[in-house]
Design a protein around this motif. Structure first.
Motif, PDB file in Angstrom:
ATOM      1  N   ARG A 201       0.867  -1.175   0.000  1.00  0.00           N
ATOM      2  CA  ARG A 201       0.000   0.000   0.000  1.00  0.00           C
ATOM      3  C   ARG A 201       0.903   1.224   0.000  1.00  0.00           C
ATOM      4  O   ARG A 201       2.104   1.111   0.197  1.00  0.00           O
ATOM      5  CB  ARG A 201      -0.940   0.006   1.206  1.00  0.00           C
ATOM      6  N   GLN A 202       0.302   2.372  -0.232  1.00  0.00           N
ATOM      7  CA  GLN A 202       1.072   3.611  -0.175  1.00  0.00           C
ATOM      8  C   GLN A 202       0.648   4.402   1.047  1.00  0.00           C
ATOM      9  O   GLN A 202      -0.533   4.417   1.413  1.00  0.00           O
ATOM     10  CB  GLN A 202       0.851   4.445  -1.434  1.00  0.00           C
ATOM     11  N   ASP A 203       1.622   5.051   1.697  1.00  0.00           N
ATOM     12  CA  ASP A 203       1.314   5.880   2.856  1.00  0.00           C
ATOM     13  C   ASP A 203       0.839   7.254   2.394  1.00  0.00           C
ATOM     14  O   ASP A 203       0.695   7.512   1.190  1.00  0.00           O
ATOM     15  CB  ASP A 203       2.505   5.963   3.820  1.00  0.00           C
ATOM     16  N   GLU A 204       0.621   8.133   3.337  1.00  0.00           N
ATOM     17  CA  GLU A 204       0.096   9.461   3.020  1.00  0.00           C
ATOM     18  C   GLU A 204       1.058  10.315   2.198  1.00  0.00           C
ATOM     19  O   GLU A 204       0.665  11.324   1.622  1.00  0.00           O
ATOM     20  CB  GLU A 204      -0.305  10.205   4.306  1.00  0.00           C
ATOM     21  N   HIS A 205       2.322   9.909   2.109  1.00  0.00           N
ATOM     22  CA  HIS A 205       3.317  10.646   1.327  1.00  0.00           C
ATOM     23  C   HIS A 205       3.579   9.993  -0.030  1.00  0.00           C
ATOM     24  O   HIS A 205       4.421  10.463  -0.791  1.00  0.00           O
ATOM     25  CB  HIS A 205       4.634  10.753   2.098  1.00  0.00           C
ATOM     26  N   GLY A 206       2.889   8.891  -0.304  1.00  0.00           N
ATOM     27  CA  GLY A 206       3.079   8.186  -1.563  1.00  0.00           C
ATOM     28  C   GLY A 206       4.192   7.168  -1.536  1.00  0.00           C
ATOM     29  O   GLY A 206       4.515   6.565  -2.564  1.00  0.00           O
ATOM     30  N   ASP A 207       4.812   6.952  -0.365  1.00  0.00           N
ATOM     31  CA  ASP A 207       5.862   5.941  -0.244  1.00  0.00           C
ATOM     32  C   ASP A 207       5.218   4.560  -0.121  1.00  0.00           C
ATOM     33  O   ASP A 207       4.177   4.398   0.518  1.00  0.00           O
ATOM     34  CB  ASP A 207       6.726   6.199   0.990  1.00  0.00           C
ATOM     35  N   TRP A 208       5.861   3.546  -0.706  1.00  0.00           N
ATOM     36  CA  TRP A 208       5.329   2.196  -0.670  1.00  0.00           C
ATOM     37  C   TRP A 208       5.634   1.514   0.659  1.00  0.00           C
ATOM     38  O   TRP A 208       6.712   1.679   1.229  1.00  0.00           O
ATOM     39  CB  TRP A 208       5.880   1.375  -1.830  1.00  0.00           C
ATOM     40  N   VAL A 209       4.656   0.745   1.136  1.00  0.00           N
ATOM     41  CA  VAL A 209       4.738   0.029   2.403  1.00  0.00           C
ATOM     42  C   VAL A 209       4.383  -1.428   2.135  1.00  0.00           C
ATOM     43  O   VAL A 209       3.355  -1.718   1.514  1.00  0.00           O
ATOM     44  CB  VAL A 209       3.741   0.622   3.434  1.00  0.00           C
TER      45      VAL A 209
ATOM     46  N   THR B 135       4.157  -3.748   9.285  1.00  0.00           N
ATOM     47  CA  THR B 135       4.371  -3.153   7.973  1.00  0.00           C
ATOM     48  C   THR B 135       5.785  -2.595   7.917  1.00  0.00           C
ATOM     49  O   THR B 135       6.397  -2.328   8.950  1.00  0.00           O
ATOM     50  CB  THR B 135       3.358  -2.021   7.689  1.00  0.00           C
ATOM     51  N   GLN B 136       6.288  -2.444   6.697  1.00  0.00           N
ATOM     52  CA  GLN B 136       7.649  -1.948   6.520  1.00  0.00           C
ATOM     53  C   GLN B 136       7.702  -1.097   5.255  1.00  0.00           C
ATOM     54  O   GLN B 136       7.269  -1.540   4.196  1.00  0.00           O
ATOM     55  CB  GLN B 136       8.619  -3.123   6.384  1.00  0.00           C
ATOM     56  N   HIS B 137       8.221   0.125   5.377  1.00  0.00           N
ATOM     57  CA  HIS B 137       8.417   0.942   4.186  1.00  0.00           C
ATOM     58  C   HIS B 137       9.442   0.279   3.276  1.00  0.00           C
ATOM     59  O   HIS B 137      10.444  -0.264   3.752  1.00  0.00           O
ATOM     60  CB  HIS B 137       8.910   2.342   4.570  1.00  0.00           C
ATOM     61  N   VAL B 138       9.171   0.299   1.990  1.00  0.00           N
ATOM     62  CA  VAL B 138      10.098  -0.234   0.988  1.00  0.00           C
ATOM     63  C   VAL B 138      10.320   0.862  -0.054  1.00  0.00           C
ATOM     64  O   VAL B 138       9.769   0.843  -1.132  1.00  0.00           O
ATOM     65  CB  VAL B 138       9.574  -1.545   0.350  1.00  0.00           C
ATOM     66  N   ARG B 139      11.147   1.806   0.307  1.00  0.00           N
ATOM     67  CA  ARG B 139      11.403   2.973  -0.543  1.00  0.00           C
ATOM     68  C   ARG B 139      12.542   2.706  -1.521  1.00  0.00           C
ATOM     69  O   ARG B 139      13.425   1.904  -1.250  1.00  0.00           O
ATOM     70  CB  ARG B 139      11.764   4.172   0.327  1.00  0.00           C
ATOM     71  N   HIS B 140      12.498   3.423  -2.628  1.00  0.00           N
ATOM     72  CA  HIS B 140      13.613   3.431  -3.575  1.00  0.00           C
ATOM     73  C   HIS B 140      14.163   4.846  -3.587  1.00  0.00           C
ATOM     74  O   HIS B 140      13.612   5.737  -4.238  1.00  0.00           O
ATOM     75  CB  HIS B 140      13.150   3.014  -4.970  1.00  0.00           C
ATOM     76  N   ARG B 141      15.212   5.057  -2.815  1.00  0.00           N
ATOM     77  CA  ARG B 141      15.870   6.362  -2.741  1.00  0.00           C
ATOM     78  C   ARG B 141      17.381   6.143  -2.752  1.00  0.00           C
ATOM     79  O   ARG B 141      18.029   6.169  -1.706  1.00  0.00           O
ATOM     80  CB  ARG B 141      15.453   7.101  -1.469  1.00  0.00           C
ATOM     81  N   PRO B 142      17.914   5.865  -3.948  1.00  0.00           N
ATOM     82  CA  PRO B 142      19.355   5.612  -4.039  1.00  0.00           C
ATOM     83  C   PRO B 142      20.156   6.803  -3.532  1.00  0.00           C
ATOM     84  O   PRO B 142      19.676   7.931  -3.621  1.00  0.00           O
ATOM     85  CB  PRO B 142      19.581   5.414  -5.536  1.00  0.00           C
ATOM     86  N   PRO B 143      21.331   6.625  -2.997  1.00  0.00           N
ATOM     87  CA  PRO B 143      22.041   5.358  -2.903  1.00  0.00           C
ATOM     88  C   PRO B 143      21.747   4.591  -1.618  1.00  0.00           C
ATOM     89  O   PRO B 143      22.206   3.480  -1.438  1.00  0.00           O
ATOM     90  CB  PRO B 143      23.507   5.780  -2.928  1.00  0.00           C
ATOM     91  N   TRP B 144      20.966   5.159  -0.718  1.00  0.00           N
ATOM     92  CA  TRP B 144      20.764   4.521   0.590  1.00  0.00           C
ATOM     93  C   TRP B 144      19.706   3.428   0.564  1.00  0.00           C
ATOM     94  O   TRP B 144      19.830   2.433   1.273  1.00  0.00           O
ATOM     95  CB  TRP B 144      20.398   5.570   1.642  1.00  0.00           C
ATOM     96  N   GLN B 145      18.667   3.602  -0.169  1.00  0.00           N
ATOM     97  CA  GLN B 145      17.601   2.608  -0.260  1.00  0.00           C
ATOM     98  C   GLN B 145      17.427   2.268  -1.735  1.00  0.00           C
ATOM     99  O   GLN B 145      16.820   3.021  -2.483  1.00  0.00           O
ATOM    100  CB  GLN B 145      16.301   3.161   0.332  1.00  0.00           C
ATOM    101  N   ASN B 146      17.977   1.138  -2.131  1.00  0.00           N
ATOM    102  CA  ASN B 146      18.009   0.777  -3.538  1.00  0.00           C
ATOM    103  C   ASN B 146      17.033  -0.369  -3.810  1.00  0.00           C
ATOM    104  O   ASN B 146      17.385  -1.533  -3.749  1.00  0.00           O
ATOM    105  CB  ASN B 146      19.434   0.390  -3.938  1.00  0.00           C
ATOM    106  N   ARG B 147      15.791  -0.001  -4.100  1.00  0.00           N
ATOM    107  CA  ARG B 147      14.748  -0.983  -4.410  1.00  0.00           C
ATOM    108  C   ARG B 147      13.967  -0.520  -5.644  1.00  0.00           C
ATOM    109  O   ARG B 147      12.792  -0.154  -5.546  1.00  0.00           O
ATOM    110  CB  ARG B 147      13.790  -1.143  -3.230  1.00  0.00           C
ATOM    111  N   PRO B 148      14.569  -0.531  -6.818  1.00  0.00           N
ATOM    112  CA  PRO B 148      13.865  -0.050  -8.009  1.00  0.00           C
ATOM    113  C   PRO B 148      12.609  -0.844  -8.320  1.00  0.00           C
ATOM    114  O   PRO B 148      11.682  -0.327  -8.939  1.00  0.00           O
ATOM    115  CB  PRO B 148      14.908  -0.172  -9.117  1.00  0.00           C
ATOM    116  N   TRP B 149      12.540  -2.101  -7.881  1.00  0.00           N
ATOM    117  CA  TRP B 149      11.376  -2.950  -8.148  1.00  0.00           C
ATOM    118  C   TRP B 149      10.091  -2.393  -7.545  1.00  0.00           C
ATOM    119  O   TRP B 149       9.000  -2.658  -8.035  1.00  0.00           O
ATOM    120  CB  TRP B 149      11.621  -4.372  -7.641  1.00  0.00           C
ATOM    121  N   VAL B 150      10.203  -1.595  -6.476  1.00  0.00           N
ATOM    122  CA  VAL B 150       9.003  -1.107  -5.807  1.00  0.00           C
ATOM    123  C   VAL B 150       8.234  -0.105  -6.680  1.00  0.00           C
ATOM    124  O   VAL B 150       7.036   0.087  -6.502  1.00  0.00           O
ATOM    125  CB  VAL B 150       9.338  -0.519  -4.426  1.00  0.00           C
TER     126      VAL B 150
END
Length: 94
Positions: free
Chosen positions: A32-40, A48-63
């Protein structure tokens, strides 16, 4: 300095909770998406766990791709809350 009031990112425990034997990796049951549009990721343990794609620290392009998120449903995911042996009752969203 202003104090930031953060809430834990949790849901109620599901009935089909199936943690791995070490109780740290559970399955992804939904996104699902939170109130900021980030994927959870919604986990089978009820957390629940945020699964953000914010390189270089959070590298999850699949989300960012709906098809790739769909492929991840049912896959194992390490739950930080379960790893800390935190009960669901202590961290329920209000």
């Amino acid at each position: 300095m202003q104090k930031i009031n953060e809430r834990a990112s949790l849901t109620n425990a599901s009935l089909d909770c199936d943690p791995s034997p070490d109780k740290r990796a559970v399955r992804i049951v939904d996104f699902r998406q939170d109130e900021h549009g980030d994927w959870v990721a919604v986990l089978s343990c009820g957390h629940t766990q945020h699964v953000r794609h914010r390189p270089p620290w959070q590298n999850r392009p699949w989300v960012l791709d709906p098809e790739q998120r769909q492929v991840r449903l049912g896959s194992l995911f390490p739950c930080g809350w379960c790893a800390m042996d935190r009960s669901h009752d202590e961290f329920k969203e209000a």
